[in-house]
Design a protein around this motif. Structure first.
Motif, PDB file in Angstrom:
ATOM      1  N   VAL A 521       0.823  -1.207   0.000  1.00  0.00           N
ATOM      2  CA  VAL A 521       0.000   0.000   0.000  1.00  0.00           C
ATOM      3  C   VAL A 521       0.857   1.256   0.000  1.00  0.00           C
ATOM      4  N   LEU A 522       1.962   1.240   0.729  1.00  0.00           N
ATOM      5  CA  LEU A 522       2.762   2.454   0.872  1.00  0.00           C
ATOM      6  C   LEU A 522       3.806   2.632  -0.222  1.00  0.00           C
ATOM      7  N   ILE A 523       4.252   1.546  -0.851  1.00  0.00           N
ATOM      8  CA  ILE A 523       5.380   1.659  -1.778  1.00  0.00           C
ATOM      9  C   ILE A 523       5.056   1.116  -3.171  1.00  0.00           C
ATOM     10  N   THR A 524       4.718  -0.185  -3.261  1.00  0.00           N
ATOM     11  CA  THR A 524       4.660  -0.809  -4.588  1.00  0.00           C
ATOM     12  C   THR A 524       3.414  -0.444  -5.385  1.00  0.00           C
ATOM     13  N   ARG A 525       2.232  -0.384  -4.751  1.00  0.00           N
ATOM     14  CA  ARG A 525       1.018  -0.029  -5.509  1.00  0.00           C
ATOM     15  C   ARG A 525       1.113   1.384  -6.089  1.00  0.00           C
ATOM     16  N   PRO A 526       1.522   2.389  -5.298  1.00  0.00           N
ATOM     17  CA  PRO A 526       1.683   3.719  -5.906  1.00  0.00           C
ATOM     18  C   PRO A 526       2.723   3.738  -7.023  1.00  0.00           C
ATOM     19  N   ALA A 527       3.819   2.952  -6.856  1.00  0.00           N
ATOM     20  CA  ALA A 527       4.840   2.916  -7.909  1.00  0.00           C
ATOM     21  C   ALA A 527       4.276   2.313  -9.192  1.00  0.00           C
ATOM     22  N   TYR A 528       3.445   1.279  -9.071  1.00  0.00           N
ATOM     23  CA  TYR A 528       2.826   0.695 -10.258  1.00  0.00           C
ATOM     24  C   TYR A 528       1.904   1.708 -10.935  1.00  0.00           C
ATOM     25  N   GLY A 529       1.251   2.548 -10.130  1.00  0.00           N
ATOM     26  CA  GLY A 529       0.436   3.608 -10.705  1.00  0.00           C
ATOM     27  C   GLY A 529       1.259   4.554 -11.556  1.00  0.00           C
ATOM     28  N   ASP A 530       2.457   4.905 -11.095  1.00  0.00           N
ATOM     29  CA  ASP A 530       3.339   5.764 -11.885  1.00  0.00           C
ATOM     30  C   ASP A 530       3.720   5.102 -13.205  1.00  0.00           C
ATOM     31  N   ILE A 531       3.974   3.779 -13.139  1.00  0.00           N
ATOM     32  CA  ILE A 531       4.353   3.064 -14.365  1.00  0.00           C
ATOM     33  C   ILE A 531       3.192   3.069 -15.363  1.00  0.00           C
ATOM     34  N   LEU A 532       1.982   2.753 -14.891  1.00  0.00           N
ATOM     35  CA  LEU A 532       0.826   2.757 -15.782  1.00  0.00           C
ATOM     36  C   LEU A 532       0.579   4.149 -16.374  1.00  0.00           C
TER      37      LEU A 532
END
Length: 539
Positions: A521-532
């Motif tokens: 929730v704090l690191i990987t999901r937001p990072a995947y949002g940036d990639i998308l």
């Protein structure tokens, strides 16, 4: 796009890369980022190229759960604490002395203490005294207590905490890397002390735990009547530092440094008793020591310093060079001397006991619960865990590719999910968490739940039509993030009781799952949002 602007706009992705890099350092940096207090030999380092430590399920070893032996009189009216909270230490000592005298207990089997709330507790660490006898001994010390209500089986929480700290120090001092000690609450209010040590069989661990570790230096000398007497001149708590054992003549010795508060009294007493006088007791120790201990059936007058462990003399020696400094009253500024032992194993045990301190209460091995696993079988579990982990990754990857048939969407999803596992492994290596089969199950669960959340993000962003602007993307991403945030909160709430309660392997599974959810929730999901966002918009 300029690098500075890229970093500011995609800082979540940069944060993920920083955490992955940090995890890599924690996993592979030689010796670990945080120094290990335990001893790890070169062979174990060669076998394990990472800094991960393994528990019983992946390394083999033994777990022993056993309750402490003891009886406690709680919240007694001892007159040792005034209304303003001042503690009368002399009164506490007076009660202890009375219990020793009335019950005939050995040194270390009585403790009278005051907790943080100002309540006085009296404990005895033996199973050979009844509650009525304990109550009568307290009454002789002018302490009133109801044997039917004020006395219970078991020891105080403070004593259990001291036991856990002592055992933990003992297994680390013995070079047993990856060991763990904790408390387990049982139904009915009983408490067990649980000790887990990799690569050790039950008999070895039971022997390590059965030693109270009460170390004393006893002066053995002739009294006025011509008989020899024993007098304790140093206790384990008077030792400030311990060096590794070393060979000394025909035996072994453990170099120690005496505490600055105890050294002057020790020096004065040796001078008073004549141990440092060349015409009286200096060099006058003729007691032979063998594998069976000290032989006291030797004629003549002897001035010996005895090394006594748990009431058993293991070595006898004269003052030696120590006498010169004490006679000149300069030794108390140096405060070092050597405690003798007959063989290397005995010297190592003596060193461990001195470093860890005395075990406050013995453990009841009649009620023990033992779990043991051979290293060969543990190696198979380690291999199977690696295979299952690889299969889970391949399976999830296949499902994701079948779902989207778009390498741009699926590949970052798999890599992001894998980064969670890498970060978790790096965290485990950093804090030297012994990984077990329950943790492996947690890692697999993290991969599954992580990909589930990433699927939600991708579906919410892509299923409502083409993403033609950053504003549209952010609106859809926020909607998806609320869904996975609520799911994460539910998972954490559900797993929290398992993480804090002493429920064995379930605790390890819950801890890894909660950590994985938080990292996601704090690191990987937001990072995947940036990639998308980068892939699906003009940005």
């Amino acid at each position: 796009m300029r690098p500075k602007r890229f970093i500011l706009e995609y800082w979540r992705l940069m944060l993920l890369l920083v955490f992955v890099a940090g995890a890599g350092i924690a996993l592979f940096y030689p010796g670990g980022v945080i120094a290990d207090d335990g001893y790890v030999d070169d062979e174990s380092l060669d076998d394990n190229p990472t800094n991960l430590e393994y528990g019983l399920g992946l390394d083999g070893g033994t777990r022993i759960s056993a309750p402490p032996i003891g009886m406690t009189a709680e919240d007694i009216d001892a007159g040792a604490v005034s209304d303003d909270g001042a503690i009368d230490r002399e009164r506490l000592t007076e009660i202890e002395d009375a219990l020793y005298d009335e019950l005939g207990l050995e040194t270390g089997d009585v403790r009278v203490s005051v907790d943080d709330g100002g309540s006085v507790h009296a404990e005895i660490f033996t199973d050979e005294v009844s509650e009525d006898e304990f109550a009568a001994a307290l009454d002789a010390a002018d302490v009133e207590v109801d044997p039917d209500d004020g006395i219970r089986e078991g020891v105080t929480e403070e004593t259990r905490d001291d036991m856990i700290a002592t055992i933990d120090s003992r297994i680390n001092a013995a070079g047993l890397s990856g060991g763990d000690v904790y408390e387990s609450a049982q139904l009915g209010g009983a408490y067990y002390v649980v000790t887990e040590v990799p690569d050790m069989d039950p008999d070895e661990l039971r022997e390590l735990l059965s030693e109270r570790g009460l170390v004393e230096v006893v002066a053995y000398y002739p009294d006025e009547d011509g008989n020899h007497t024993n007098e304790t001149v140093l206790e384990g708590g008077d030792i400030a530092a311990v060096d590794p054992p070393r060979a000394d003549g025909g035996g072994y010795a453990v170099p120690v440094e005496v505490d600055s508060n105890a050294a002057p009294e020790f020096q004065d007493r040796m001078n008073e008793l004549g141990f440092t006088d060349p015409n009286v007791g200096m060099g006058q120790c003729g007691l032979a020591t063998g594998t069976d201990g000290v032989d006291f059936d030797q004629a003549g007058e002897h001035y010996c310093l005895l090394t006594v462990v748990d009431g058993e003399p293991v070595d006898a020696h004269s003052m030696g060079d120590l006498a010169d400094g004490m006679r000149a009253e300069t030794w108390d500024s140096d405060r070092t001397f050597q405690m003798g032992a007959q063989d290397q194993q005995q010297a190592q045990a003596l060193s461990v006991n001195l470093e860890s301190g005395q075990l406050p209460a013995p453990l009841n091995f009649e009620d023990e619960q033992t779990y043991s696993l051979s290293p060969a079988l543990a190696d198979q579990f380690k291999l199977y865990s690696l295979i299952i982990g690889a299969l889970s990754i391949l399976t999830v990857s296949g499902v994701v590719f079948l779902r989207y048939r778009d390498v741009r969407v699926a590949t970052p999803m798999i890599l992001t999910a894998m980064s969670e596992v890498v970060i978790l492994l790096g965290f485990a290596a950093l804090i030297r968490m012994p990984l077990d089969l329950s943790h492996v199950a947690g890692f697999i669960a993290v991969v599954g739940t992580g990909v589930d959340d990433l699927l939600i993000i991708a579906d919410e962003v892509m299923d409502e039509g083409e993403v033609n602007s950053q504003k549209v993307f952010e609106s859809r991403f926020r909607k998806a993030f609320w869904i996975i945030g609520a799911a994460a909160a539910t998972t954490i709430i559900a797993m929290s009781p398992l993480a804090v309660l002493s429920l064995g392997d379930l605790q390890g599974f819950a801890i890894i799952t909660i950590l994985g959810v938080l990292i996601g929730v704090l690191i990987t999901r937001p990072a995947y949002g940036d990639i998308l966002q980068r892939l699906l918009t003009d940005k």
